[in-house]
Design a protein around this motif. Sequence first.
Motif: not given
Length: 442
Positions: A317-323, A173-177
């Motif tokens: 890094t990206g949404a995955h790590a941020t989340f 969901p955060v990647a899609i957002e």
Amino acid sequence: MTKKFSVTIAGGGSTFTPGIILMLMENTNRFPVGEIKLYDNNMERQQILGEACKIMMQERHPAIKFSYTTDPKEAFSDIDFVMAHIRVGLYEMREKDEKIPLKYGVVGQETCGPGGIAYGMRSIGGVLEILDYMEKYSPNAWMLNYSNPAAIVAEATRRLRPTSKIINICDMPVAIEGIFADILGYKSRKDFIVRYYGLNHFGWWTSITDKAGNDLLPKLKEHVNQFGYASNTEDFQHKAPSWIETFKKAKDIYALDPTTLPNTYLKYYYYPDYVVEHSDIHHTRANEVIEGREKEVFGMAKKIIAANTAKDASFHTGAHATFIVDLACAIAFNTKERMLLIVENNGIIENFSKDAMVEVPCLVGNNGPEPLSIGTIPTFQKGLMEQQVAVEKLTVDAWIEGSYQKLWQALTLSKTVPSASVAKQILDDLIVANKDFWPELQ
Ligand code: NAD
Ligand code: G6P
Ligand code: MN
């Protein structure tokens, strides 16, 4: 002095480990870290990523204690958080999860359909093992768990470790957002307030507004109606051809219910025939990852080790790590950040089983997630979710009871499988392939 947190990354040999370490380092001003330990049960993988990250940490963050190990006591003692992303059976077994169903003309996917069920039967034991180590050596710690298939793992931990401090999470969901932000021209998905409900890899957005409350859905829908989720996003994981295809397909997923925006994983349930037609049994996503992300991450690590410096090194890094860092931060500092998490329903979705694990917005603080009420959901979504949640529950039943019958029922009930006879053929192949990992089935 402010407390500095100790974090163990379980599945320290994962391709996502360096990205999470970098993200932790980028965020030490809001989430101070005193120590990072990596833990894996595969010394070879752990040593390569461990040595490379050690060199990088010594150069860039010498004040932070860093180590890697395959010893559980060392890994799980005196820590505050476990960030887990293990893959029981490695990519070798992912390949089988994807290719065995395809042999019978059925969707071959690592978290959906028979492949997801097979992966679930391997993961439950591995995740419980990590959780038990954490509780033995650091009883006050929290486990933030990415290990897939998150839906089945979450149902298993709900049932078998009901009081444990584990939160199961997903980055889709955060990647899609992030894509929504791209499409709408916003800097970050954090500019949005969203409403979303469903199961893991099985959900829908019902509202997306900006912080002032302006409805952003109409503009998004216009884009999705034409292009799906295709955008110019820079997220590296989702740059691969199969992901780009998945994002375009969101257009057809959206068509089923234009009042909501869908999770991309619904394509495996709405359009299994299309997915099978567009799959290559000789080259699935597992092969793409082995040739892509794994090669890249381990290649970079080996380069760092050979040069004995991480001066020129970069990891994604990206949404995955941020989340996952956001989640740790919310728990540590009681921020009440609003996040989509997998939690027990308990009336959150009024007309859905209380004991189902659902993915919904939660406010996160030092006691964990507080889910927000969703109300009642429409017949279409409810019907789909009831079928899918039954698949997940039957899989966990099968693991606990060692029941062939329950697992056959789980496969038969999956919307991706056309009949009980096909389910049985796939199951019998999966049993042989998973003999080193599954409990024995009677
Ligand atoms: P990977 O194979 O590169 O890494 C997994 C690591 O886990 C391996 O080094 C393996 O040796 C280790 N491992 C396996 N069993 C273990 C055990 N019992 N104890 C300790 N370590 C163990 O896999 P990857 O592609 O980097 O993905 C890692 C995991 O993260 C997978 O489960 C993947 O599905 C999951 N993931 C989930 C999300 C999400 O949205 N929930 C997002 C990305 C990745
Ligand atoms: C998304 C999902 C994860 C899944 C990953 C697979 O991020 O949310 O649950 O593990 O995709 O990605 P991969 O690149 O390994 O196919
Ligand atoms: Mn996920």
